[in-house]
Design an enzyme around this catalytic site. Structure first.
Site, PDB file in Angstrom:
ATOM      1  N   ARG A   1     -90.394 -72.983  28.298  1.00 11.57           N
ATOM      2  CA  ARG A   1     -90.127 -74.399  28.079  1.00 11.57           C
ATOM      3  C   ARG A   1     -90.598 -75.244  29.244  1.00 11.57           C
ATOM      4  O   ARG A   1     -90.636 -74.784  30.388  1.00 11.57           O
ATOM      5  CB  ARG A   1     -88.622 -74.639  27.902  1.00 11.57           C
ATOM      6  CG  ARG A   1     -88.084 -74.018  26.608  1.00 11.57           C
ATOM      7  CD  ARG A   1     -86.608 -74.245  26.500  1.00 11.57           C
ATOM      8  NE  ARG A   1     -85.978 -73.989  27.781  1.00 11.57           N
ATOM      9  CZ  ARG A   1     -84.889 -74.609  28.207  1.00 11.57           C
ATOM     10  NH1 ARG A   1     -84.295 -75.504  27.435  1.00 11.57           N
ATOM     11  NH2 ARG A   1     -84.387 -74.328  29.382  1.00 11.57           N
TER      12      ARG A   1
ATOM     13  N   SER B   1     -88.079 -65.975  35.836  1.00  9.20           N
ATOM     14  CA  SER B   1     -87.059 -64.930  35.808  1.00  9.20           C
ATOM     15  C   SER B   1     -87.641 -63.526  35.753  1.00  9.20           C
ATOM     16  O   SER B   1     -87.472 -62.789  34.787  1.00  9.20           O
ATOM     17  CB  SER B   1     -86.115 -65.152  34.622  1.00  9.20           C
ATOM     18  OG  SER B   1     -85.563 -66.440  34.716  1.00  9.20           O
TER      19      SER B   1
ATOM     20  N   ASP C   1     -83.242 -67.241  37.185  1.00 14.52           N
ATOM     21  CA  ASP C   1     -82.282 -67.884  36.276  1.00 14.52           C
ATOM     22  C   ASP C   1     -80.837 -67.833  36.777  1.00 14.52           C
ATOM     23  O   ASP C   1     -80.043 -68.714  36.482  1.00 14.52           O
ATOM     24  CB  ASP C   1     -82.398 -67.310  34.859  1.00 14.52           C
ATOM     25  CG  ASP C   1     -82.353 -65.786  34.831  1.00 14.52           C
ATOM     26  OD1 ASP C   1     -82.316 -65.174  35.912  1.00 14.52           O
ATOM     27  OD2 ASP C   1     -82.360 -65.209  33.724  1.00 14.52           O
TER      28      ASP C   1
HETATM   29 MG    MG Z   1     -81.447 -66.610  29.898  1.00 17.36          MG
END
Ligand code: MG
Ligand code: ADP
Length: 889
Positions: free
Chosen positions: A521, A582, A636
């Site tokens: 995103r 991440s 994250d």
């Molecule tokens: Mg996640």
């Protein structure tokens, strides 16, 4: 003749009225089941603690002792495991002297024990211990299958010193003190319950028992969670309705005839057992007699005869009533019976008496049907079914002696509960055989429970186990932080260069990227006085980009950013950008992170060992996009902590329990040996998923964990994560289920091919299955979707396995957190510390009890820390922007 018609009419209950009786019965049943209203309900709905019907695999020899009105009956039942089609039965009856029935309790139980021993002495070498089922047909407060306090004696018994005591124990003691046989009293039951049990065979489980004898009663398999008088919430339990007392609160008044009122007044318990007095064999003869008496008085019968004999109680017996109703033979029977009473009946008299008898028996059968329909509808609704198909075991002389009773029962039940299909089965010696079955089922379940417990024991962690895990985690944390020990630690403790959590004063407009979760995103985040506003766009990363060259991947990412900026009209501005990336990285600065290895399906070449921020900047140059200012790269966990930190300044820990599991927290710089500087704090990305990769968790891993690990792409790695996170819990459950099938504990031991398929049992199924109060039918549905035919007991077991696995995951997660919060508390020299954990991850958020279990366990393991949990919303996006904002601040 109008008198005759009036009498017959008053005995005929129209269908609408029967519907009403049915719904009143249902109301009374619900009242009896509910904890609040139970005491006031006339239908008592007593829990029996019998939670399973026979499945035909029951095998072995069983002893039954039945305490009857005037005798003690002992039975020896041999079950062959053949589906219960042909149990072998031997029995013996002992007369019970009246003096014993009314003497001391001790004598009564001594007498029963002697009967048992005498009976056993005639049996070849009974194996020890001999399981015994005790049929004790008195009103008891039952606490377990083998624990029941006598409430009060009835039926002519009044032994001293028994009321209020556990009669199972009394019998057990009495048998033990004979010192001859090793007998184990396994189950106590009353006579109704046996009916269900005798009629159950492997192919046809029977779930309703109906007794229509001198009295009437019923029992059925209820959803345990609706039986509020017991704690059990899983599975089913046989409930003894005691429906004979239905109507004692007046709810049957509008169908009672003057004849019924007279029968009641002349009975030994006026006002009580109103339903039984309309249905039970003890009363049908009397009802008929009262009808005849009143018709005679109205000169509609026996004109000119001397009818005084009709005024004597019980001169017409129920068996006679049952015989009279059959055609021409019945007429003949009627004549003989009436003549024997000194009457000289005409042809027409006999015909009328037959009509009266028919009306009384039909009414009894129809009322019985209304009760049965109430049970059926209750069961159907409780199980959330459109249609219900059940077998009903019926016992008693009304049903046995007069086929019309069964016919009416069947057809009226069909009218009153059209969504239910019932098959009436004739129960033979429900009491004796049934008791043997109950005992056998109890033994089968106990043996099964022991095996299940054995299998699951390694997954059940004690407080000491968890304390041990906590201590190990603490030790690995120290190793990971130490300059010299860092390289060999399983918990890497990576510095993030994030040195402050938000203070709520951050402001500005930022871009954020989120790569490495389920979606890629791009976000625009506006942090202002009134809070945070975000706009975002999801972009697909094609597999070709994930596995092609690094340049192509980052070019694609750049194109997405440009597309987003154009759409949001942000091209003209230079916005600081935070990048949530991440994947495991060695971070060298807030905006410098060297990729250690790809995971989650990414495998772009030329990236491992490179600084991903540099790769992004180079792509910007290639695209001549000069307005990009990357200020921070985070993972994250950190994003989660930051985004929660914006709402709660106490949030200094981040936790992820999604596909994988990880945590971060604010550590004192002086403790971080891998980064220069002593002042202040830095957020440490623990990478705790790898905890145990050095073998230190060996005592915790089970065979199931090893099996799961072996089949992963990173065998031997991320061992802690593989005990906790969403990617693995379903697999652990699957492996346990496979082992249970092998041990014949599940699915009748039938090999189950779909269960052999990897990852077929998803972690989200745990969430669905473990929802409190979920009907087991839905568990069956989930398993059915997987191609697994699960019985009701299978479903209970599957749920137990899910509970065990998710509880362990939550507890281990808490043990890890306990190490973290305790370290923070010591760092700060506090006796007590309050801290908030920001959490993200679908498993944590959606599982029905994971979060409570984490919190509860953490309170136990770290009692000096007051830990609040805050779920992050969009931690990755918001967090990246906030890191950028804090950095700018
Ligand atoms: Mg996640
Ligand atoms: P990620 O960790 O990739 O960012 P999530 O936090 O959404 O993504 O976690 C996805 C994982 O959550 C999946 O691997 C799945 O195992 C698990 N999961 C999905 N739905 C549920 C659910 N209803 N209950 C428990 N776990 C779930």
């Amino acid at each position: 003749i109008p008198q005759m018609q009036r009498a017959l009419l008053s005995l005929t209950i129209p269908l609408e009225m029967l519907q009403l009786v049915k719904s009143r019965m249902m109301e009374a049943m619900l009242k009896g089941l509910s904890r609040e209203t139970h005491a006031q309900s006339c239908v008592q709905m007593l829990p029996t603690f019998i939670c399973s019907t026979p499945d035909g695999t029951e095998k072995g020899n069983l002893l039954v002792v039945e305490l009857c009105q005037k005798h003690v009956r002992t039975l020896w039942v041999k079950l062959l495991g053949d589906g219960n089609y042909s149990p072998e039965i031997m029995y013996k009856i002992f007369d019970l002297p009246e003096s014993v029935m009314q003497g001391k309790g001790e004598e009564l139980f001594g007498f029963i024990a002697k009967c048992v021993c005498q009976f056993l002495s005639g049996i070849d070498s009974p194996q020890a211990p001999i399981p015994l089922g005790f049929v004790f047909p008195f009103s008891c407060k039952k606490k377990k299958l083998d624990e029941a306090e006598l409430i009060s004696w009835s039926k002519g018994f009044c032994c001293s010193d028994v009321e209020g005591k556990d009669v199972v124990q009394l019998l057990q003691k009495a048998i033990n003190s004979q010192e001859v046989y090793n007998v184990d009293v396994v189950a106590l039951l009353n006579d109704t319950v046996g009916t269900i049990m005798t009629c159950s065979t492997r192919d046809k489980p029977c779930e309703i028992g109906l007794v229509v004898d001198t009295g009437t009663n019923s029992c059925f398999m209820a959803e345990a969670q609706l039986v509020e008088m017991v704690e059990e919430t899983s599975g089913r339990m046989c409930v003894n309705t005691e429906w004979g007392s239905f109507g004692d609160d007046g709810s049957l008044n509008d169908i009672l005839t003057p004849y019924d009122q007279r029968v009641d007044q002349e009975s030994s318990d006026p006002g009580l057992k109103r339903f039984e007095k309309l249905v039970g064999g003890l009363y049908l003869g009397e009802i008929v007699r009262h009808v005849l008496v009143s018709l005679t008085a109205e000169k509609a019968l026996f004109v000119g005869s001397n009818v005084s004999t009709l005024r004597t109680k019980d001169v017409i017996r129920t068996e006679q009533v049952l015989d009279i109703i059959d055609g021409a033979d019945g007429m003949e029977t009627a004549r003989k019976i009436l003549e024997a009473l000194g009457l000289s009946p005409s042809e027409r008299d006999c015909c009328r008496v037959q009509q009266v008898c028919r009306a009384v028996v039909s009414r009894a059968a129809a009322l019985c049907a209304a009760g049965l329909a109430a049970i059926l509808t209750h069961m159907r609704e409780a199980r959330g079914l459109e249609q219900l198909s059940v077998n009903v075991g019926v016992e008693g002389q009304l049903y046995q002696r007069q086929p019309r009773f069964g016919e009416i029962l069947q057809s009226v039940t069909g009218l009153l509960a059209p969504e239910c299909t019932t098959t009436l089965l004739h129960a033979v010696d429900g009491t004796g055989r049934g008791a043997a079955m109950v005992t056998a089922v109890a033994l089968r379940l106990a043996a099964q429970r022991r095996e299940v417990d054995l299998l699951l024991a390694p997954l059940q962690l004690s407080y000491d186990d968890l304390k041990h895990v906590q201590a190990l985690m603490r030790q690995e944390m120290e190793l990971g932080l130490g300059r010299d020990t860092h390289a060999n630690a399983s918990v890497r403790m990576l510095p993030t260069y994030v040195c402050a959590t938000p203070d709520g004063k951050e402001q500005g407009k930022f871009l954020a990227l989120d790569l490495g979760g389920t979606n890629f995103r791009v976000l625009a985040v506006h942090v202002g006085k009134e809070g945070i506003r975000m706009a975002s766009e999801i972009y697909v990363i094609p597999t070709t980009a994930m596995t092609g060259t690094g340049e192509a991947l980052f070019d694609h990412i750049m194109e997405c950013i440009i597309d987003f900026q154009q759409k949001q009209d942000l091209m003209a501005q230079v916005l600081p950008l935070g990048f949530t990336f991440s994947f495991p990285c060695q971070q060298l600065g807030l905006d410098k992170a060297v990729l250690l290895n790809w995971t989650k399906g990414f495998n772009a070449s030329g990236c491992v060992g490179e600084d991903v921020v540099r790769l992004l900047r180079e792509a910007a140059q290639r695209k001549e996009h000069l307005g990009l200012k990357v200020v921070a790269v985070i993972n994250d966990t950190v994003g989660t902590m930051m985004s929660c930190g914006y709402d709660d300044p106490n949030c200094e820990i981040g936790l992820i329990v999604g596909t994988g599991s990880n945590a971060c927290y604010m550590e004192e710089m002086r403790n971080v040996g891998t980064v220069e500087g002593e002042q202040g704090r830095m957020c440490i990305n623990m990478e705790w998923g790898a905890f145990g990769d050095n073998g230190c968790l060996g005592s915790i891993f089970t065979d199931f964990d090893e099996q799961v690990d072996e089949k992963t792409i990173n065998a031997g790695k991320q061992r802690f994560e593989k005990l906790i996170s969403g990617m693995y819990l379903g697999e652990i459950v699957r492996h346990i289920l496979v082992a249970m099938v092998e041990k014949q504990l599940l699915f009748h031991g039938k090999p189950c091919s779909s269960l052999m398929e990897r990852n077929i049992f998803q972690t989200k199924f745990l969430s669905t299955i473990e929802v409190d109060g979920l009907a087991l039918r839905q568990v069956q549905g989930i398993l059915q979707d997987l191609g697994i035919q699960a019985s009701f007991e299978d479903s209970v077991l599957v749920r137990k396995v899910c509970h065990t696995v998710s509880l362990r995951a939550a507890q281990l997660c808490a043990a890890g957190l306990a190490a973290v919060v305790e370290k923070m508390r010591e760092n700060r020299g506090l006796d007590k510390m309050a801290v908030t954990v920001g959490v993200d991850g679908t498993l944590y958020k959606l599982h029905p009890c994971f979060s409570q279990n984490v919190q509860k366990t953490l309170r136990e393991l770290a009692p000096n820390c007051n830990v609040t949990f805050l779920q992050s919303e969009d931690g990755s996006g918001k967090g990246a922007a906030l890191v950028a904002a804090v950095a700018c601040r």
